[in-house]
Every structure is written in structure tokens, then in C-alpha cells.
Design a protein around this motif. Structure first.
Motif, PDB file in Angstrom:
ATOM      1  N   HIS A  35      -2.442   4.058   6.110  1.00  3.89           N
ATOM      2  CA  HIS A  35      -2.801   2.947   5.231  1.00  3.89           C
ATOM      3  C   HIS A  35      -4.082   2.280   5.733  1.00  3.89           C
ATOM      4  O   HIS A  35      -4.085   1.137   6.161  1.00  3.89           O
ATOM      5  N   ASN A  81       0.836  -1.197   0.000  1.00  7.99           N
ATOM      6  CA  ASN A  81       0.000   0.000   0.000  1.00  7.99           C
ATOM      7  C   ASN A  81       0.873   1.249   0.000  1.00  7.99           C
ATOM      8  O   ASN A  81       2.005   1.225   0.491  1.00  7.99           O
ATOM      9  N   GLY A 132      -8.647   2.529   5.102  1.00 11.23           N
ATOM     10  CA  GLY A 132      -9.813   3.179   4.528  1.00 11.23           C
ATOM     11  C   GLY A 132     -10.785   3.623   5.607  1.00 11.23           C
ATOM     12  O   GLY A 132     -10.572   3.385   6.794  1.00 11.23           O
ATOM     13  N   ASN A 181      -2.624  -0.012  -4.677  1.00 11.29           N
ATOM     14  CA  ASN A 181      -1.981  -1.148  -4.018  1.00 11.29           C
ATOM     15  C   ASN A 181      -1.233  -1.937  -5.077  1.00 11.29           C
ATOM     16  O   ASN A 181      -1.735  -2.128  -6.183  1.00 11.29           O
ATOM     17  N   GLU A 240      -2.255   8.221   0.298  1.00 15.90           N
ATOM     18  CA  GLU A 240      -3.068   8.952  -0.676  1.00 15.90           C
ATOM     19  C   GLU A 240      -2.243  10.013  -1.407  1.00 15.90           C
ATOM     20  O   GLU A 240      -2.355  10.164  -2.628  1.00 15.90           O
ATOM     21  N   SER A 276      -0.335   8.371  -3.985  1.00 18.14           N
ATOM     22  CA  SER A 276      -1.221   7.919  -5.056  1.00 18.14           C
ATOM     23  C   SER A 276      -1.579   9.081  -5.977  1.00 18.14           C
ATOM     24  O   SER A 276      -1.592   8.946  -7.208  1.00 18.14           O
ATOM     25  N   LYS A 282      -6.585   5.425  -4.163  1.00 18.85           N
ATOM     26  CA  LYS A 282      -5.960   4.355  -3.379  1.00 18.85           C
ATOM     27  C   LYS A 282      -5.290   3.395  -4.346  1.00 18.85           C
ATOM     28  O   LYS A 282      -5.938   2.849  -5.240  1.00 18.85           O
TER      29      LYS A 282
END
Length: 400
Positions: A54, A2, A56, A227, A5, A8, A225
Motif C-alpha cells: 500500500h 486502500n 506509491g 481507495n 494493485e 484494483s 490505485k
């Protein structure tokens, strides 16, 4: 693997996907300054202060706050940083927050969901999209499955133009929005395939309110997100540079260094097993006989004596462990290697809790002889005749 954000969002931008500007901060004063800077440079009337962890469900746990002034940004940052963040995806005690993203807010007309993952049934990537964004896709699947569309993606050719148009029209995009949304889908598929991703999710993907300059609004990603497949990191140096060791359990990070697969659980019976399937079966049989596993630990098929000894150190380093069950079916990992590691661990670490060992397979007779000879040095050890016997013995010790 992971990533955060903010990382990402950086990757999305690298692939040409528009996201609102944001600034990473680590304290309330910096959050206050970030709001001022975003307001000055981009005219942002509102910003969002978001915990970078990490996990949600950050909004449900109070880790996402909308602010309308620099003072509110400072207070929100102080609140989020001052206590562990507890969400449905964190341990019960929560996780510490050390980094925040202060992102410019946008005026939203409509929210959508967009993600690419791997479909295990068809063995290919699949794009999943929904007209109901900003909420859990699992909930949408339960309450309104008609709002979701799935489209397979070729791992060689990527997402095709007709597929992107099909999805855009299904979701209800119109005018120039169709081209903007389609472009984002292509770019997200490109990111997914080139970086060995397991998941590339944008939630929400939004259409902003219409302006004179953009009468159809603009399509941008508000949250992301990503991964990635850890087995592919040897060829993904850029992705691997995003790894944040502070987000991992120290024991899990330590296990990874020795090629061990370790996950801490809530029980009190430590498990040392070779093979993921056998490890799952071992945990199941522990629960069947009234026990609770303290961990998942797979030493793998080719674990060395050093790695197995380290596995014992990790298990014994967990104060909640009241007993250990070793279950080895010797193949590539020979039984005598495990036996030697048990003896080494007894000398270097010491077994102060009951230890039950079940061994079968390659070199099992040699292993049993080694353990028999070492019984005097490991008084807490018992040998299980088979897995059921071993599970009953260790759970009986814990219950006693």
C-alpha cells in the motif's frame, strides 16, 4: 481504505475495464512459473514483476522490474522479496514485501493519466485526465498544467457521454480510440460511485501499438490505485473483503477495533485528545514549545472508559514515548470518563513516564476531584491549568 494493485485490477475487470493478464505470487519459484504461463497462454515476450504494497512510487524504490525470461522473473522476485521496499510514501525503514504481481507486458504507443476523486470545493466527484501518463500527476501539474483537464461528475447521473468525448479529444485520442477511452471513463465513474470510492486512478492508461486486427491500437489500464471511504464500508462488503491487515501498523489496527483514530508519528510525546481538530492543535502547540508528538490519537466524542483505557495501553506500548499529554474538552465525552480511564490505566498498565492532564468542559470538577484523590497512585501525573501550561510542562519534562 486502500487495496492492492492486483485487487484494483480485479475490480476494474469486474466493471469491464481491460487490463493485461497477471498472476499473484509469493515466492521466486512461483514468479518463474507465472512467466512461463503468461508466455504460453498469452504470448507475452516480456512481463513486469511488481511489489504489492500500500504505497506509491514502487518503481522508484526498485519494486517494479521488467523481465524477459522466466529466469529473470525468478531473480527479480527474489530481489524484491528479500528486502524492505523504500519509496517516498513508506516509512524511512521501508515496508516488507510478501506478495508480487507478475503481469504480461504490452507494446505501448502512448501513455495517459486518468483518475476520479472528490473535489472538496465543489463537493462533487471530478475526473482528472492528462496526456502525460506514467508519471506523478503532481509533477505534471507543476511543470505542464495545460496537459491536465478536469471535469465534474454528477453523483446522480454519473459521467455523461459528451463529457467523455470532450476529455478523449482533449487528450488526443483518435479513431476507435475515442470510443474505447470514453467507455473506460464511464466504467471508472461507475466503479467510483457504486463503491463509495475516494480515489479511482489509472496510471498509466495506455494505447497499444497498432496491429492488423486493431489498426488504432487498443486502450487498456496498466496500473490502478483504488481507495475507499472507510465510513461507508458497512454497505460495501465486497470492498471490505479486500482489506489487508498486514499492511497496517499493529497499533493502528488495534485502535480501530475500539473506535479510536490513531496514527503513529516520529516524536516522543504521546497525545490523547478528543476531536480531530483539537488533536491537530495539541500537536501544533507541542511543537511550538519544542516538543515532538509521538502520535495522533482522537478518542472521539463518545469514547467509553474501556476505549480510553485501551488508548493509554496503545500509547504506553510505544517505547519511543517519553511523556504523555492528555487534552480533553468535555462534551459528549465527559471529563470524568477520561479521569476514570486514567486511574484505571494507572492500575492496570502503570505510568512510568510523565503524564500531564488538561481537562475542561462537561463534569470537569468531578474529574479534577477524582484525579486529585488518585494522585498518590499516579505520582508521575501533573495537572495543566490550560493547554499552554500543559504543553510547557510536558515538553519541560522531556527536555530535562
Amino acid at each position: 481504505m486502500n487495496i492492492h494493485e492486483y485487487q484494483s485490477r480485479e475490480m476494474l475487470q469486474t466493471f469491464g475495464i481491460p487490463v493485461p493478464p497477471g498472476i499473484l505470487v509469493q515466492n521466486p519459484v512461483a514468479a518463474e512459473k507465472a512467466f512461463d504461463e503468461l508466455q504460453k497462454r498469452y504470448g507475452s515476450a516480456v512481463c513486469v514483476v511488481k511489489a504489492q504494497v500500500h504505497a506509491g512510487g514502487r518503481g522508484k524504490g526498485g519494486g517494479v522490474k521488467l523481465v524477459k525470461s522466466a529466469e529473470e522473473a525468478r531473480k527479480a522476485a527474489n530481489d524484491i522479496l528479500s528486502k524492505p521496499l523504500i519509496t517516498p510514501q513508506t516509512p524511512p525503514e521501508g515496508v516488507p514485501v510478501t506478495k508480487l504481481l507478475v503481469a504480461a507486458g504490452v507494446e505501448i504507443e502512448k501513455e495517459y493519466y486518468l483518475a476520479i476523486t472528490v473535489d472538496r470545493v465543489t463537493a462533487c466527484p471530478v475526473l482528472i485526465a492528462s496526456s502525460e501518463g506514467g508519471m506523478d500527476i503532481e509533477e505534471v501539474a507543476k511543470t505542464n498544467p495545460e496537459a491536465i483537464i478536469r471535469e465534474p461528475i454528477s453523483a446522480v447521473a454519473g459521467l455523461r457521454a459528451y463529457q467523455a468525448r470532450k476529455i478523449a479529444y482533449f487528450l488526443g485520442f483518435k479513431g476507435k480510440q475515442v470510443r474505447m477511452a470514453g467507455k473506460i471513463m464511464h466504467q471508472l465513474a461507475d466503479l467510483f460511485l457504486k463503491n463509495d470510492a475516494n480515489l479511482a486512478e489509472i496510471n498509466p492508461l495506455v494505447v497499444t501499438k497498432a496491429t492488423d486486427e486493431h489498426p488504432d491500437g487498443t486502450v487498456i489500464a496498466l496500473d490502478a490505485k483504488l481507495n475507499f471511504d472507510e465510513n461507508a464500508m458497512f454497505r460495501q462488503d465486497d470492498v471490505r473483503s479486500f482489506e489487508d491487515p498486514t499492511e497496517e501498523e499493529p497499533a493502528e489496527r488495534r485502535a480501530k477495533q475500539f473506535g479510536l483514530s490513531y496514527i503513529k508519528l516520529d516524536g516522543n510525546i504521546g497525545c490523547l485528545v478528543n476531536g480531530a481538530g483539537l488533536a491537530m492543535s495539541t500537536m501544533d502547540i507541542i511543537k511550538l514549545h519544542g516538543g515532538e508528538p509521538a502520535n495522533f490519537l482522537d478518542v472521539g466524542g463518545s469514547a467509553s472508559e474501556e476505549a480510553v483505557t485501551e488508548a493509554f495501553r496503545i500509547i504506553l506500548g510505544d517505547e519511543t514515548v517519553k511523556g504523555i499529554l492528555v487534552n480533553i474538552f468535555g462534551g459528549i465525552a465527559k471529563c470524568d470518563t477520561i479521569a476514570k480511564a486514567i486511574i484505571t490505566a494507572a492500575k492496570e498498565v502503570g505510568f512510568k513516564v510523565p503524564l500531564v492532564v488538561r481537562l475542561e468542559g462537561t463534569n470537569v470538577e468531578i474529574a479534577r476531584k477524582l484525579l486529585e484523590e488518585a494522585k498518590g497512585d499516579i505520582p508521575m501525573m501533573e495537572i495543566g491549568k490550560d493547554l499552554t501550561d500543559a504543553a510547557k510542562k510536558i515538553t519541560a519534562h522531556i527536555a530535562a
